[in-house]
Design an enzyme around this catalytic site. Structure first.
Site, PDB file in Angstrom:
ATOM      1  CG  ASP A  23      -1.789  -1.416   1.529  1.00 27.22           C
ATOM      2  OD1 ASP A  23      -2.477  -1.605   0.378  1.00 27.22           O
ATOM      3  OD2 ASP A  23      -1.286  -2.090   2.355  1.00 27.22           O
ATOM      4  CD  GLU A 283      -1.574  -2.755  -7.111  1.00 27.41           C
ATOM      5  OE1 GLU A 283      -2.782  -3.306  -6.519  1.00 27.41           O
ATOM      6  OE2 GLU A 283      -1.492  -1.471  -7.637  1.00 27.41           O
TER       7      GLU A 283
END
Ligand code: TRH
Length: 395
Positions: A23, A283
């Site tokens: 994040d 990610e």
């Protein structure tokens, strides 16, 4: 805090760290690019400075605000902050549907013109993303509209984060064996190991690392595996026969293993560029491996009811349709094979995968070009902001 300037755009990016480093990893990369390549005045609000410090050692964890790489980093402690109209920047972005403070939303509704309000979503290769990218969601009470911005792998999505000089920097580094060796030598990689097949390993704790180590150890190709500290700790300790501390290394059979420090994010690309194969996860490292134009195996972030297997298959369907051994190893790595895990022959999976390397090298390079052709996410997002302004959507 007043962020407005006459001509320069101002932007506040809100990041809640749900887990691990992805994040803040994405938000930090995005914030720097906004500032460095587009001259935007960025405030990055983040709730977890400890995780941030792991990828960016300059972060002081006890400061309410600090400037790093010309980005104003603010410790986002709670939802209670008081905001005036003057505090509202031109663009407000919430990462991954984190709820921004209600006081800020009220101030946003009072500002003229209204700020552009975006929700930056997570990356997935699923097809539905194209239909949801840039959709609007009017606020139920206030005169404000939020827009959903989806990164992705096709021209109908927002693309992926890609710095403007990155490919040139990569090509320069990869065509300079001395620089690559110097980079890896700091982690204990010897000249002989430079000639071996080099693998960077980053995955979640449940990955079947021990099975793969066994296949590498007993194979006939010398392998050097580089593992940042804190990754795959149980399997690394078992292989080393001791603590998985920074600098620890061992060779058994064809496999040599080195434990590296967790590398600052700005250097992590070099590790991926210097290796022949990268295991990545989540990610951000997943995208960086794609931009490294090298074959990679993705350990996807696990979700309830194996929802992540759908996402994994969607990605493999785009990336690796013609690479059956890459698909087989990726599915096995993520416990998503149709075969019973206990019957998997890791040595065979690995050998077949390895035999396909020449084909996968070409695929990786083509894929990286395809991603670049979609434009970089930051520019795509700012273009979208401009279209909203032109359409008067923010009056
Ligand atoms: O750490 P991740 O698993 O992060 C995330 C989060 O769990 C998040 O909640 C979830 O939504 C997302 O995955 C899907 O994996 P990721 O995304 O690859 O982020 C890791 C970051 O750490 C990335 O910015 C690269 C960086 N990194 C370094 O800077 N140095 C290192 O040595 C390594 C291994 C990684």
């Amino acid at each position: 805090m007043h962020l407005e300037k006459d001509t320069t755009k101002s932007l506040a990016l809100f990041c809640k760290v749900v887990d691990n480093y992805g994040d803040i990893g994405i938000c930090w990369r995005f914030a720097r690019q906004l500032q460095q390549e587009h001259g935007i005045v960025v405030s990055l609000w983040v709730d977890d400075l400890v995780s941030f410090q792991r990828i960016c050692p300059q972060v002081a964890i006890d400061l309410e605000q600090q400037v790093i790489a010309e980005v104003l980093v603010r410790h986002w402690r709670d939802q209670d902050g008081r905001f005036t109209v003057a505090d509202v920047p031109d663009i407000v972005i919430e990462f991954f549907a984190c709820d921004i403070p209600l006081g800020l939303i009220s101030a946003m509704a009072e500002r003229t013109p209204r700020p552009v309000w975006l929700n930056l979503e997570g990356l997935t290769a699923e097809e539905w993303v194209e239909g949801c990218h840039t959709l609007s969601s009017p606020h139920p009470r206030l005169a404000l509209t939020k827009y959903f911005f989806f990164p992705g792998f096709t021209a109908k999505t927002g693309g992926v984060l890609l710095e403007s000089g990155l490919q040139q920097e990569r090509q320069q580094f990869q065509s300079d064996p001395v620089a690559m060796h110097a980079f890896l030598a700091q982690f204990g990689v010897t000249a002989a190991q430079m000639e071996s097949f080099k693998i960077a390993l980053f995955c979640y704790p449940q990955a079947p690392v021990a099975a793969l180590f066994e296949a590498w150890q007993t194979g006939n190709r010398p392998i050097t595996c580089l593992v940042p500290q804190g990754v795959a700790v149980a399997a690394v300790q078992a292989f080393l026969g001791g603590e998985a501390s920074v600098g620890a290394s061992a060779t058994r059979g064809a496999l040599s293993l080195h434990v590296l420090p967790f590398i600052p994010q700005t250097d992590y690309d070099k590790l991926l560029w210097a290796c022949d194969l990268n295991f990545v996860r989540g990610e951000d490292s997943f995208v960086r491996a794609q931009l490294a134009a090298k074959p990679f195996i993705w350990h996807i972030y696990p979700q309830d009811e194996n929802l992540h297997h759908i996402k994994l298959r969607a990605f493999l369907g785009r990336y690796a349709l013609d690479a059956e051994h890459l698909c087989a190893l990726s599915l096995a790595w993520n416990a998503a094979s149709t075969a019973d895990a206990s019957t998997l022959e890791w040595s065979d999976l690995w050998q077949q995968f390895l035999d396909d390397m020449p084909k996968m090298n070409v695929m990786a390079l083509n894929w990286q070009r395809q991603l670049a052709a979609n434009g970089d996410m930051t520019s795509n997002l700012l273009d979208f902001v401009d279209t909203l302004k032109l359409a008067g959507a923010q009056k």
